[in-house]
Design an enzyme around this catalytic site. Structure first.
Site, PDB file in Angstrom:
ATOM      1  N   LYS A   1       2.241   7.059   4.497  1.00 32.63           N
ATOM      2  CA  LYS A   1       1.583   5.749   4.453  1.00 32.63           C
ATOM      3  C   LYS A   1       1.061   5.319   5.833  1.00 32.63           C
ATOM      4  CE  LYS A   1       4.986   4.561   0.913  1.00 32.63           C
ATOM      5  NZ  LYS A   1       6.143   3.693   0.601  1.00 32.63           N
TER       6      LYS A   1
ATOM      7  N   ARG B   1      15.273  -1.723  -6.007  1.00 37.72           N
ATOM      8  CA  ARG B   1      13.854  -1.960  -6.269  1.00 37.72           C
ATOM      9  C   ARG B   1      13.628  -2.301  -7.739  1.00 37.72           C
ATOM     10  NH1 ARG B   1      10.660   0.337  -2.294  1.00 37.72           N
ATOM     11  NH2 ARG B   1       9.090  -1.032  -3.169  1.00 37.72           N
TER      12      ARG B   1
ATOM     13  N   PRO C   1       0.817  -1.225   0.000  1.00 32.41           N
ATOM     14  CA  PRO C   1       0.000   0.000   0.000  1.00 32.41           C
ATOM     15  C   PRO C   1       0.846   1.270   0.000  1.00 32.41           C
ATOM     16  CG  PRO C   1      -0.665  -1.526   1.749  1.00 32.41           C
ATOM     17  CD  PRO C   1       0.627  -2.033   1.193  1.00 32.41           C
ATOM     18  N   GLU C   2       0.496   2.175  -0.886  1.00 34.63           N
ATOM     19  CA  GLU C   2       1.150   3.469  -0.960  1.00 34.63           C
ATOM     20  C   GLU C   2       0.105   4.535  -0.614  1.00 34.63           C
ATOM     21  OE1 GLU C   2       3.441   3.855  -4.616  1.00 34.63           O
ATOM     22  OE2 GLU C   2       3.623   1.692  -4.760  1.00 34.63           O
TER      23      GLU C   2
END
Ligand code: ZN
Length: 285
Positions: A63, A264, A2-3
């Protein structure tokens, strides 16, 4: 993972449901104390901090979800990888991977499920130490081009890593950074300080727009994310590059590539997002 758009969707779903409700009980699976890891809080302390408290409102910063309690303390929840907060009738069956629940006076539960168990809950007397570690929100219109350019200026780190750094800007994660860089036609491994000024301007706008689109589409459900009622969002159907490696770019037809930037997985179009032409290391400002 979740962002900002996913957390904001959960916040806006749950805020009207929890505001003004008293917490009448807290159940935590004792095998799930990673929930409290590093917080110095025992389960008993968590329970005594929450039971009898009324939730005044539900906020968000970056977040983090912020349950504002009536004693001026805050329950700070971070979903990390697979955390979910679900609004359920008290009689609803146990959720898959349910680890904790808040019982509310009206008979509803807030169920916490977390497959990977990286999510955290903590009670904070004062949010200042948390807020001090978080940069501005890219969707805040007060966060102007000048401030955005300053976060990139002089930075040798890849622009993608700078955008992911929550101390510089709070709320962007891997999906929305890849999407913003594509929209702005900036190659993700470009050093932050070498993004040309026109591209900095495009990127400032793109960061806001991709997040706003994500919120409008109620988040991206590639895998684990669901909203506060347990339903997936639809943003994953609108992504341009994220996890589209090997597929043609919607803009030019070139195959989207995947590489690793700052540790990433990173997705980009090699034609739409070319390497910048060096002009003697001009800054971003
Ligand atoms: Zn392209």
């Amino acid at each position: 993972v979740p962002e900002l758009p996913e957390v904001e969707t959960i916040r806006s779903d749950l805020a009207p449901l929890v505001a003004g409700r008293c917490i009448t009980g807290v159940d935590v699976d004792p095998a799930t104390l990673p929930l409290l890891a590093g917080t110095g809080v025992s389960l008993d302390a968590l329970r005594s901090s929450l039971v009898g408290r009324t939730i005044r409102g539900l906020g968000r910063r970056g977040k983090y979800l912020l349950f504002e309690l009536d004693d001026a303390r805050t329950l700070v929840v971070h979903l990390r990888m697979t955390g979910r907060l679900l609004w359920r009738d008290g009689a609803a069956p146990v959720e898959p991977f349910e680890r904790a629940r808040l019982l509310l006076e009206d008979g509803h539960h807030l169920r916490w499920s977390d497959l990977r168990k990286f999510g955290t809950w903590r009670i904070m007397d004062d949010l200042a130490p948390l807020l001090a570690r978080l940069g501005p929100e890219p969707i805040d219109h007060a966060f102007g081009l000048k401030a955005f350019a300053a976060t990139l200026s002089g930075r040798a780190a890849p622009v993608k890593a700078v955008l992911l750094d929550q101390r510089r800007m709070a709320g962007l994660g891997n999906i929305y950074v890849d999407e913003a860089l594509f929209q702005a036609r900036v190659r993700p491994d470009t050093p932050g300080g070498q993004v040309p000024p026109a591209a900095v301007r495009r990127l400032h706008t793109a960061c806001r727009e991709v997040l706003e689109q994500g919120i409008a589409n109620r988040g991206a459900s590639f895998k684990d994310y669901v909203d506060g009622q347990g339903n997936p969002g639809s943003q994953h159907m609108y992504v341009q590059v994220f996890r589209r490696q090997g597929k043609p770019c919607y803009a030019c037809g070139t195959l989207i590539e995947r590489t690793v930037v700052g540790g990433r997985g990173t997705h980009f179009c090699p034609k739409c997002q070319p390497r910048p032409r060096r002009k003697g290391g001009s800054g971003a400002a």
